[in-house]
Design a protein around this motif. Structure first.
Motif, short mmCIF file in Angstrom:
data_model
loop_
_atom_site.label_atom_id
_atom_site.label_comp_id
_atom_site.label_asym_id
_atom_site.label_seq_id
_atom_site.Cartn_x
_atom_site.Cartn_y
_atom_site.Cartn_z
N SER A 1 -6.56 -1.13 -1.91
CA SER A 1 -6.14 0.10 -2.59
C SER A 1 -7.32 1.03 -2.84
O SER A 1 -7.16 2.25 -2.87
N PRO B 1 -2.10 1.80 -4.51
CA PRO B 1 -0.91 1.95 -3.67
C PRO B 1 -0.17 3.25 -3.96
O PRO B 1 -0.17 3.73 -5.09
N LEU C 1 0.82 -1.22 0.00
CA LEU C 1 0.00 0.00 0.00
C LEU C 1 0.85 1.26 0.00
O LEU C 1 0.46 2.29 -0.57
#
Length: 364
Positions: free
Chosen positions: A127, A302, A81
């Protein structure tokens, strides 16, 4: 060898409102805890019979020539992430990835082994799901009990009202008419109450919505400022800060456009207003929360800045106290002197009663 110990000067100005808001809102749900909770919930929904503790869970990473290396699962999750680090849980030379919280026993559910490609998908789905989860967690924080007879939202509404009362007295560039307009809103926060009390002379309160057009793209958002308007003047109030006086809405719109063009290259700027139907200070608090939620929605995951930097961005977005950085200040020695004069019944009173006393004192 002598040493000198420095202490903060009592002459250093303090910002009581900022400190109070920080004490109330200074510990939002951490980025990692929300991430962990959301991943745990997603895994539980996919595998209801699986018992997994993500604080202890390890990812067994296969070596190309046999064997596994154990890595904390959440480290891989936050790495993905925060930086977009590769996340591919496909078998390596026929050896599968596994999860464990008690090596060498692999975690499984009642129906058999875990499909690690499903786990990969659930991690990658964070995400787009995590910003929504952060918005929900922050909204829940605002709705929690403040310890002063209401939730944090209501508490902040009262603080905003008190802060405006003080700044209206202290702000040197306000006209008498501007102060009267602000006191009207302070004394009658509800729209219906102001109209009943002042009729055609009632001050109206508005949200501001800005729309920017650039290179074929349109970006709109509600601003954190609230506008108080009467027949012959307009005041732009930044919650927790000061008020800016304008002759009319056209003058405010021009000033706002000029400020935006100094920061951004845009083709068109439009400013709309929507009248507030209800308590003006509840709306001021809502304006702060709305800006935080809007900023959280803009998180692109991310990221590429790393997990620590992403945490710093999150904390900056959720720093409610920062809206009060320009609130009225006080001298430390003044606060110390006042505290010594407080009667025992007030210092031992509940936070709810102390808040009521503060509001009644300001009303005088």
């Amino acid at each position: 060898m002598s040493t000198v110990t420095s202490t903060p000067s009592q002459a250093t100005p303090l910002i009581p409102a900022e400190n109070a808001v920080r004490a109330q809102f200074g510990k939002p749900p951490s980025l990692e805890s929300v991430t962990r909770q959301m991943l745990a919930a997603a895994i539980a929904q996919q595998y209801p019979s699986l018992h997994i503790d993500l604080d202890r869970a390890r990812l067994a990473v296969p070596f190309p020539h046999g064997g596994w290396a154990l890595q904390p699962l959440m480290t891989r999750v936050t790495g993905y992430l925060g930086t977009g680090a590769e996340l591919n849980l496909s078998p390596v030379n026929g050896q599968a990835y596994h999860l464990t919280d008690n090596a060498p026993d692999w975690l499984a559910h009642k129906e058999g082994e875990l499909d690690m490609k499903v786990i990969e998908r659930l991690i990658k789905e964070l995400s787009w799901r995590l910003p929504i989860g952060l918005q929900n967690a922050l909204t829940d924080l605002w709705g929690q009990d403040s310890g002063s007879g209401g939730n944090r939202w209501q508490w902040l509404s009262d603080v905003l009202k008190d802060t405006l009362s003080i700044s209206a007295l202290q702000q040197p560039d306000l006209t008498d008419a501007a102060r009267e307009a602000l006191y009207q809103v302070i004394n009658c926060p509800e729209r219906a109450e102001r109209i009943h009390e002042y009729g055609d002379g009632a001050v109206r309160a508005y949200w501001l919505k800005s729309t920017l057009l650039s290179a074929g793209q349109t970006y709109s958002r509600l601003n954190s400022s609230i506008v108080f308007a009467s027949a012959d003047q307009v005041l732009e109030y930044t919650p927790g800060s000061t008020s800016r006086l304008f002759k009319n809405m056209d003058a405010l719109s021009q000033s706002w456009s000029d400020r935006v063009r100094q920061l951004y290259s845009v083709e068109e700027i439009h400013l709309e207003r929507f009248e507030l139907d209800g308590n003006a200070f509840d709306a001021c608090a809502a304006a702060i929360l709305n800006q935080q939620l809007a900023d959280l929605s803009l998180l692109k995951l991310p990221a590429s800045i790393g997990w620590r930097a992403l945490q710093a961005v999150y904390l900056k977005i959720t720093d409610t106290a920062s809206f009060f950085a320009n609130a009225p200040v006080a001298r430390a020695e003044t606060l110390i002197a006042l505290k010594k004069q407080l009667p025992d019944w007030l210092t031992s009173a509940s936070t709810t009663d102390q808040a009521l006393y503060r509001q009644y004192s300001l009303a005088l």
